[in-house]
Design a protein around this motif. Structure first.
Motif, PDB file in Angstrom:
ATOM      1  N   ALA A  97      -5.644 -44.840  19.816  1.00 28.72           N
ATOM      2  CA  ALA A  97      -5.100 -45.399  18.577  1.00 28.72           C
ATOM      3  C   ALA A  97      -6.028 -46.468  18.020  1.00 28.72           C
ATOM      4  O   ALA A  97      -6.174 -46.587  16.796  1.00 28.72           O
ATOM      5  N   LEU A  98      -6.670 -47.221  18.890  1.00 28.22           N
ATOM      6  CA  LEU A  98      -7.629 -48.229  18.442  1.00 28.22           C
ATOM      7  C   LEU A  98      -8.844 -47.560  17.809  1.00 28.22           C
ATOM      8  O   LEU A  98      -9.329 -47.989  16.754  1.00 28.22           O
ATOM      9  N   VAL A  99      -9.324 -46.489  18.425  1.00 28.85           N
ATOM     10  CA  VAL A  99     -10.448 -45.733  17.858  1.00 28.85           C
ATOM     11  C   VAL A  99     -10.078 -45.228  16.465  1.00 28.85           C
ATOM     12  O   VAL A  99     -10.836 -45.385  15.503  1.00 28.85           O
ATOM     13  N   THR A 100      -8.890 -44.645  16.343  1.00 25.51           N
ATOM     14  CA  THR A 100      -8.450 -44.115  15.059  1.00 25.51           C
ATOM     15  C   THR A 100      -8.321 -45.223  14.007  1.00 25.51           C
ATOM     16  O   THR A 100      -8.756 -45.055  12.869  1.00 25.51           O
ATOM     17  N   ALA A 101      -7.754 -46.353  14.396  1.00 26.78           N
ATOM     18  CA  ALA A 101      -7.620 -47.464  13.453  1.00 26.78           C
ATOM     19  C   ALA A 101      -8.989 -47.922  12.956  1.00 26.78           C
ATOM     20  O   ALA A 101      -9.183 -48.126  11.757  1.00 26.78           O
ATOM     21  N   LEU A 102      -9.937 -48.078  13.850  1.00 23.65           N
ATOM     22  CA  LEU A 102     -11.271 -48.513  13.451  1.00 23.65           C
ATOM     23  C   LEU A 102     -11.913 -47.495  12.499  1.00 23.65           C
ATOM     24  O   LEU A 102     -12.551 -47.880  11.520  1.00 23.65           O
ATOM     25  N   MET A 103     -11.722 -46.220  12.780  1.00 23.13           N
ATOM     26  CA  MET A 103     -12.295 -45.180  11.922  1.00 23.13           C
ATOM     27  C   MET A 103     -11.641 -45.191  10.537  1.00 23.13           C
ATOM     28  O   MET A 103     -12.328 -45.019   9.531  1.00 23.13           O
ATOM     29  N   VAL A 104     -10.346 -45.389  10.493  1.00 19.54           N
ATOM     30  CA  VAL A 104      -9.662 -45.442   9.201  1.00 19.54           C
ATOM     31  C   VAL A 104     -10.127 -46.667   8.420  1.00 19.54           C
ATOM     32  O   VAL A 104     -10.401 -46.584   7.223  1.00 19.54           O
ATOM     33  N   PHE A 105     -10.258 -47.809   9.094  1.00 20.66           N
ATOM     34  CA  PHE A 105     -10.740 -49.017   8.422  1.00 20.66           C
ATOM     35  C   PHE A 105     -12.159 -48.824   7.895  1.00 20.66           C
ATOM     36  O   PHE A 105     -12.525 -49.387   6.866  1.00 20.66           O
ATOM     37  N   GLY A 106     -12.957 -48.075   8.625  1.00 20.36           N
ATOM     38  CA  GLY A 106     -14.342 -47.851   8.213  1.00 20.36           C
ATOM     39  C   GLY A 106     -14.481 -46.912   7.037  1.00 20.36           C
ATOM     40  O   GLY A 106     -15.498 -46.889   6.362  1.00 20.36           O
ATOM     41  N   GLY A 107     -13.426 -46.147   6.805  1.00 26.84           N
ATOM     42  CA  GLY A 107     -13.450 -45.238   5.652  1.00 26.84           C
ATOM     43  C   GLY A 107     -14.343 -44.116   5.917  1.00 26.84           C
ATOM     44  O   GLY A 107     -14.833 -43.305   5.375  1.00 26.84           O
ATOM     45  N   LEU A 131     -16.178 -56.137  19.774  1.00 25.45           N
ATOM     46  CA  LEU A 131     -15.445 -55.766  18.561  1.00 25.45           C
ATOM     47  C   LEU A 131     -16.418 -55.616  17.386  1.00 25.45           C
ATOM     48  O   LEU A 131     -16.292 -54.672  16.595  1.00 25.45           O
ATOM     49  N   THR A 132     -17.395 -56.496  17.302  1.00 21.76           N
ATOM     50  CA  THR A 132     -18.400 -56.391  16.240  1.00 21.76           C
ATOM     51  C   THR A 132     -19.181 -55.085  16.354  1.00 21.76           C
ATOM     52  O   THR A 132     -19.417 -54.399  15.352  1.00 21.76           O
ATOM     53  N   ALA A 133     -19.568 -54.714  17.564  1.00 20.85           N
ATOM     54  CA  ALA A 133     -20.298 -53.455  17.772  1.00 20.85           C
ATOM     55  C   ALA A 133     -19.443 -52.257  17.369  1.00 20.85           C
ATOM     56  O   ALA A 133     -19.939 -51.321  16.730  1.00 20.85           O
ATOM     57  N   ALA A 134     -18.158 -52.280  17.710  1.00 21.25           N
ATOM     58  CA  ALA A 134     -17.261 -51.179  17.345  1.00 21.25           C
ATOM     59  C   ALA A 134     -17.076 -51.108  15.830  1.00 21.25           C
ATOM     60  O   ALA A 134     -17.059 -50.022  15.246  1.00 21.25           O
ATOM     61  N   MET A 135     -16.955 -52.259  15.195  1.00 22.76           N
ATOM     62  CA  MET A 135     -16.797 -52.284  13.734  1.00 22.76           C
ATOM     63  C   MET A 135     -18.083 -51.830  13.044  1.00 22.76           C
ATOM     64  O   MET A 135     -18.025 -51.135  12.024  1.00 22.76           O
ATOM     65  N   ASP A 136     -19.230 -52.213  13.591  1.00 23.52           N
ATOM     66  CA  ASP A 136     -20.507 -51.734  13.055  1.00 23.52           C
ATOM     67  C   ASP A 136     -20.570 -50.209  13.148  1.00 23.52           C
ATOM     68  O   ASP A 136     -20.937 -49.539  12.185  1.00 23.52           O
ATOM     69  N   ALA A 137     -20.222 -49.672  14.311  1.00 22.05           N
ATOM     70  CA  ALA A 137     -20.279 -48.226  14.521  1.00 22.05           C
ATOM     71  C   ALA A 137     -19.307 -47.487  13.602  1.00 22.05           C
ATOM     72  O   ALA A 137     -19.603 -46.387  13.127  1.00 22.05           O
ATOM     73  N   ALA A 138     -18.155 -48.093  13.332  1.00 15.38           N
ATOM     74  CA  ALA A 138     -17.156 -47.461  12.468  1.00 15.38           C
ATOM     75  C   ALA A 138     -17.490 -47.612  10.991  1.00 15.38           C
ATOM     76  O   ALA A 138     -16.889 -46.951  10.149  1.00 15.38           O
ATOM     77  N   GLY A 139     -18.432 -48.492  10.668  1.00 10.41           N
ATOM     78  CA  GLY A 139     -18.815 -48.696   9.279  1.00 10.41           C
ATOM     79  C   GLY A 139     -17.866 -49.584   8.502  1.00 10.41           C
ATOM     80  O   GLY A 139     -17.721 -49.451   7.289  1.00 10.41           O
TER      81      GLY A 139
END
Length: 112
Positions: A102-112, A68-76
């Motif tokens: 949907a998880l990919v999209t959520a992470l991208m939206v959170f990353g701005g 999850l940390t790696a995905a959040m890092d990648a999403a910014g």
């Protein structure tokens, strides 16, 4: 141009103030086509989510973890926002269980 054709255009423009990152999942394909940096970042997040899908779901349940940390890092996603975002991900867990996109999209939206 016919007035009926202007209505969808006006509505689409009214939905966002930033055409490079609308933050609206409906516009994600448009953003990916117009912003190569966004497309690359989304691709990195998608690879992490889809190759480590079971692990990332476990990390969400646990309130965090390496995948999850790696995905959040990648999403910014900024580090200070992550505790709140994990809670949001946990509350939407049912959706992500059936739809990794949907998880990919959520992470991208959170990353701005």
């Amino acid at each position: 141009m016919r007035p009926a054709l202007l209505i969808p255009l006006v509505l689409a423009v009214a939905c966002t103030t930033d055409p490079n990152n609308p933050g609206v999942p409906v516009f994600t394909p448009l953003t990916a086509m117009t912003d190569p940096g966004y497309a690359q970042k989304r691709g990195q997040v998608e690879i992490i989510v889809k190759t480590e899908y079971d692990a990332i779901r476990r990390d969400i349940d646990a309130g965090g973890g390496p995948v999850l940390t790696a995905a959040m890092d990648a999403a910014g996603i900024p580090p200070q926002d992550r505790p709140t975002r994990v809670i949001q991900l946990q509350s939407d867990r049912g959706l992500f269980d059936v739809n990794p996109g949907a998880l990919v999209t959520a992470l991208m939206v959170f990353g701005g």
